[in-house]
Design an enzyme around this catalytic site. Structure first.
Site, mmCIF file in Angstrom:
data_model
loop_
_atom_site.group_PDB
_atom_site.id
_atom_site.type_symbol
_atom_site.label_atom_id
_atom_site.label_comp_id
_atom_site.label_asym_id
_atom_site.label_seq_id
_atom_site.Cartn_x
_atom_site.Cartn_y
_atom_site.Cartn_z
ATOM 1 N N ASP A 49 0.805 -1.221 0.000
ATOM 2 C CA ASP A 49 0.000 0.000 0.000
ATOM 3 C C ASP A 49 0.840 1.275 0.000
ATOM 4 O OD1 ASP A 49 -2.251 -1.623 0.103
ATOM 5 O OD2 ASP A 49 -2.288 -1.621 2.290
ATOM 6 N N LYS A 78 1.852 2.193 -5.056
ATOM 7 C CA LYS A 78 2.403 1.643 -6.311
ATOM 8 C C LYS A 78 1.480 1.926 -7.489
ATOM 9 C CE LYS A 78 2.396 -2.401 -4.358
ATOM 10 N NZ LYS A 78 2.056 -2.019 -2.972
ATOM 11 N N GLY A 83 -4.587 -4.297 -3.847
ATOM 12 C CA GLY A 83 -5.547 -3.238 -4.167
ATOM 13 C C GLY A 83 -4.726 -2.027 -4.539
ATOM 14 N N HIS A 84 -4.631 -1.745 -5.831
ATOM 15 C CA HIS A 84 -3.820 -0.628 -6.308
ATOM 16 C C HIS A 84 -4.761 0.488 -6.760
ATOM 17 C CE1 HIS A 84 -0.206 -3.494 -7.202
ATOM 18 N NE2 HIS A 84 -0.600 -3.518 -5.951
ATOM 19 N N GLN A 117 2.003 -5.973 -3.183
ATOM 20 C CA GLN A 117 2.457 -6.071 -1.798
ATOM 21 C C GLN A 117 3.776 -5.288 -1.640
ATOM 22 O OE1 GLN A 117 1.337 -9.423 -3.281
ATOM 23 N NE2 GLN A 117 -0.583 -8.479 -2.722
HETATM 24 P P1 GDP Z 1 -0.786 0.388 -3.548
HETATM 25 O O1 GDP Z 1 -1.408 -0.892 -3.109
HETATM 26 O O2 GDP Z 1 0.689 0.433 -3.272
HETATM 27 O O3 GDP Z 1 -1.115 0.742 -4.968
HETATM 28 O O4 GDP Z 1 -1.427 1.533 -2.616
HETATM 29 P P2 GDP Z 1 -2.989 1.664 -2.242
HETATM 30 O O5 GDP Z 1 -3.741 2.103 -3.434
HETATM 31 O O6 GDP Z 1 -3.468 0.459 -1.538
HETATM 32 O O7 GDP Z 1 -2.905 2.798 -1.141
HETATM 33 C C1 GDP Z 1 -2.425 4.081 -1.416
HETATM 34 C C2 GDP Z 1 -3.547 5.107 -1.165
HETATM 35 O O8 GDP Z 1 -2.994 6.398 -1.089
HETATM 36 C C3 GDP Z 1 -4.573 5.172 -2.287
HETATM 37 O O9 GDP Z 1 -5.812 5.489 -1.748
HETATM 38 C C4 GDP Z 1 -4.052 6.295 -3.173
HETATM 39 O O10 GDP Z 1 -5.078 6.935 -3.907
HETATM 40 C C5 GDP Z 1 -3.498 7.229 -2.144
HETATM 41 N N1 GDP Z 1 -2.343 8.033 -2.555
HETATM 42 C C6 GDP Z 1 -1.327 7.705 -3.393
HETATM 43 N N2 GDP Z 1 -0.409 8.689 -3.414
HETATM 44 C C7 GDP Z 1 -0.855 9.649 -2.556
HETATM 45 C C8 GDP Z 1 -0.317 10.903 -2.104
HETATM 46 O O11 GDP Z 1 0.782 11.317 -2.480
HETATM 47 N N3 GDP Z 1 -1.052 11.580 -1.201
HETATM 48 C C9 GDP Z 1 -2.250 11.152 -0.728
HETATM 49 N N4 GDP Z 1 -2.885 11.893 0.161
HETATM 50 N N5 GDP Z 1 -2.785 9.985 -1.142
HETATM 51 C C10 GDP Z 1 -2.086 9.238 -2.024
HETATM 52 P P1 IMO Z 2 -0.943 -4.153 -2.239
HETATM 53 O O1 IMO Z 2 -0.474 -4.739 -3.551
HETATM 54 C C1 IMO Z 2 -0.929 -4.535 2.098
HETATM 55 C C2 IMO Z 2 -0.988 -8.592 3.691
HETATM 56 C C3 IMO Z 2 -2.216 -9.048 4.459
HETATM 57 C C4 IMO Z 2 -1.567 -10.000 5.442
HETATM 58 C C5 IMO Z 2 -0.480 -10.663 4.607
HETATM 59 C C6 IMO Z 2 -0.891 -12.015 4.007
HETATM 60 O O2 IMO Z 2 -2.239 -3.421 -2.334
HETATM 61 O O3 IMO Z 2 0.153 -3.372 -1.603
HETATM 62 P P2 IMO Z 2 -2.464 -12.673 1.976
HETATM 63 O O4 IMO Z 2 -3.920 -12.428 1.749
HETATM 64 O O5 IMO Z 2 -1.582 -12.084 0.943
HETATM 65 O O6 IMO Z 2 -2.120 -14.110 2.254
HETATM 66 O O7 IMO Z 2 -2.150 -11.893 3.364
HETATM 67 O O8 IMO Z 2 -0.189 -9.763 3.559
HETATM 68 N N1 IMO Z 2 -1.253 -8.086 2.326
HETATM 69 C C7 IMO Z 2 -1.180 -6.791 1.994
HETATM 70 N N2 IMO Z 2 -0.957 -5.705 2.761
HETATM 71 N N3 IMO Z 2 -1.087 -4.409 0.755
HETATM 72 C C8 IMO Z 2 -1.280 -5.495 -0.009
HETATM 73 O O9 IMO Z 2 -1.284 -5.437 -1.361
HETATM 74 C C9 IMO Z 2 -1.387 -6.753 0.603
HETATM 75 N N4 IMO Z 2 -1.605 -8.013 0.153
HETATM 76 C C10 IMO Z 2 -1.509 -8.808 1.210
HETATM 77 O O10 IMO Z 2 -2.837 -7.956 5.102
HETATM 78 O O11 IMO Z 2 -0.931 -9.295 6.475
HETATM 79 MG MG MG Z 3 -2.924 -1.561 -1.842
#
Ligand code: GDP
Ligand code: IMO
Ligand code: MG
Length: 441
Positions: free
Chosen positions: A13, A16, A40-41, A224
């Site tokens: 999270d 990415k 979840g990207h 991840q």
């Molecule tokens: P990922 O799994 O690495 O793609 O990250 P996620 O999407 O799960 O979580 C990142 C969250 O932060 C998302 O809701 C993005 O829309 C948000 N986000 C990304 N870059 C920024 C930033 O620079 N500032 C803020 N406030 N939100 C951001």
């Molecule tokens: P993105 O790509 C954050 C975590 C779960 C748990 C561990 C194992 O959005 O960054 P799993 O279901 O993979 O067997 O769970 O990994 N986990 C993540 N945490 N971002 C993710 O994906 C994750 N995918 C799995 O919360 O601790």
């Molecule tokens: Mg994510």
């Protein structure tokens, strides 16, 4: 043309999705190499928000080819739902989306086993997403997995499914006291999914080889993060795939000699979802402040994310393991209101100062972070387009982080939308993506 890996350097999270979306205009192909719909990207385009789970985040750019590599585990029902929702929102998949024949399937008994195993583990549970990702990788390594190519061969699919359902039912019934499955209840919908997905299933490793030979550039999208890697993460509190840079090669079939660079993505602080060690974790009001400002709730499960300060020990570890030549730093804006910002530079354990991330569970539990304090900038960073637009104290924070982790920043993000991005001159990014020079402001 360069082929670059973009991956998470923390516990996932990191943002990415946003970084991949920003860089996609400079490449021809985006390929996911591991994980599944546990990811979840999030990509925000104007007022629209997309959460990509199995499909690469490059898909929102028309004409970019997006591949799901052999290292990914695919839940067909979830993938089809994701595809349908994208198509409804005007995204063209035909001719742009390709799924590896070698990718393993997540079958309904995998989420069932995932949940049953978590329930059994009690207070040692991992806190998985419950999507069945771990059990699907167990079957892959155990040589009983079912692949995309098998799904297209009805006789073979039925045979492999019959074997698996018998074995898994024993596990579910006798070990976990959980409900079992019939072959037919899986076979019938999965054959329907096969018909749906068939036009997209292909030999993606061969396609990539041909495209790379033809001069196309490829972005490898990690899911991840480094600390969730099956080998190098905080085992057993990890996901079950190779999230680190080596996974980009095994998970796509592109040899390491064709990969030109690694770009790590970090948050300006740290978050983690699920169980396991997190040395810089904050609790109470301090954690809540970051959680609320950063909207730190899981994109897949909605769970509140655990929040803490930036951990430079983790940062250095990720840079070393992945060979990151530069980092993207996201969510800098979330720290805008802090008067003091802490950065962890080492851990104190039994009177000793540790500067390398330890492997032992016993040390994680007792290690105390050693902090350096920097003063906050307490001004908005929203709308900054160049490093010069940032407050001086924010630049000092960036300089100190970069010094601690040992690599420069190539991209700074100060908001979820595409425009809230600073692309840094004099970083490896301009060498990797020459066309990016014209976007520098
Ligand atoms: P990922 O799994 O690495 O793609 O990250 P996620 O999407 O799960 O979580 C990142 C969250 O932060 C998302 O809701 C993005 O829309 C948000 N986000 C990304 N870059 C920024 C930033 O620079 N500032 C803020 N406030 N939100 C951001
Ligand atoms: P993105 O790509 C954050 C975590 C779960 C748990 C561990 C194992 O959005 O960054 P799993 O279901 O993979 O067997 O769970 O990994 N986990 C993540 N945490 N971002 C993710 O994906 C994750 N995918 C799995 O919360 O601790
Ligand atoms: Mg994510």
């Amino acid at each position: 043309m360069s082929n670059i890996v973009v991956l998470g350097t923390q516990w996932g999270d990191e943002g990415k999705g946003k970084v991949v979306d920003v860089l996609t205009p400079y490449v021809d192909v985006v390929v996911r190499y591991q994980g599944g719909n546990n990811a979840g990207h999030t990509v925000v385009v104007g007022r629209e928000k997309f959460v990509l789970q199995s499909i690469p985040s490059g898909i929102l750019h028309p004409g970019r080819r997006c591949l799901i590599g052999c290292g990914v585990v695919v839940d067909p029902a979830s993938l089809i739902q994701e595809m349908e929702s994208l198509v409804q929102r005007g995204i063209v998949l035909d001719g742009n989306l390709f799924i590896s024949k070698n990718a393993h399937l997540i079958l309904p008994y995998h989420p069932a086993l995932d949940r049953a195993s978590e329930a059994k583990l009690g207070n040692r549970r991992i806190g998985t997403t419950g999507k069945g990702v771990g059990p699907a990788y167990v079957d892959k390594a155990g040589r009983v997995g079912i692949r995309m190519a098998d799904l297209l061969d009805e006789r073979l699919f039925r045979e492999k499914l019959e074997y698996n359902v018998t074995q898994k039912n024993r596990l579910l019934r006798d070990i976990y006291d959980a409900p079992t499955f019939s072959v037919e209840e899986i076979l019938i919908p999965y054959l329907r999914f096969a018909g749906w997905l068939a036009p997209y299933i292909t030999d993606t490793a061969l396609l990539l080889a041909r495209w790379i030979d033809a001069g196309y550039s490829v972005l490898f999208e990690g899911a991840q993060g480094t600390m969730l890697d099956v080998d190098h993460g905080t085992y057993p509190y990890i996901t079950s795939s190779s999230t680190t840079a080596g996974g980009a090669s095994t998970g796509t079939g592109v040899p390491p000699t064709k990969i030109d660079g690694v770009f790590g993505v970090s948050k300006a602080y740290t978050t983690r979802v699920g169980g396991g060690p997190f040395p810089t974790e904050l609790h109470g009001e301090a954690a809540e402040l970051i959680r609320v400002r950063g909207n730190e709730y899981g994109a897949v499960t909605g769970r509140p994310r655990r929040c803490g300060w930036f951990d430079a020990v983790v940062g250095r570890y990720a840079v070393r393991l992945n060979g990151c030549e530069a980092l993207a730093l996201t969510k800098l804006d979330v720290l805008d209101q802090c008067d003091v910002i802490k950065v962890c530079t080492g851990y104190r354990y039994e009177g000793e100062l540790l500067t390398e991330f330890p492997v032992e569970e016993r040390i994680w539990a007792a290690a105390e972070p050693v902090y350096e304090e920097l003063s906050g900038w307490q001004t908005s960073t929203a709308g900054a387009r160049t490093l010069g637009d940032l407050p001086a104290k924010a630049r000092q924070y960036l300089d100190r982080l970069s010094e601690l982790v040992g690599v420069p920043f190539g991209l700074i993000s100060t908001g979820a939308v595409r425009d809230d991005t600073i692309l840094c001159e004099d970083s490896p990014l301009t060498g990797w993506f020459p066309a990016l020079r014209s976007s520098l402001r």
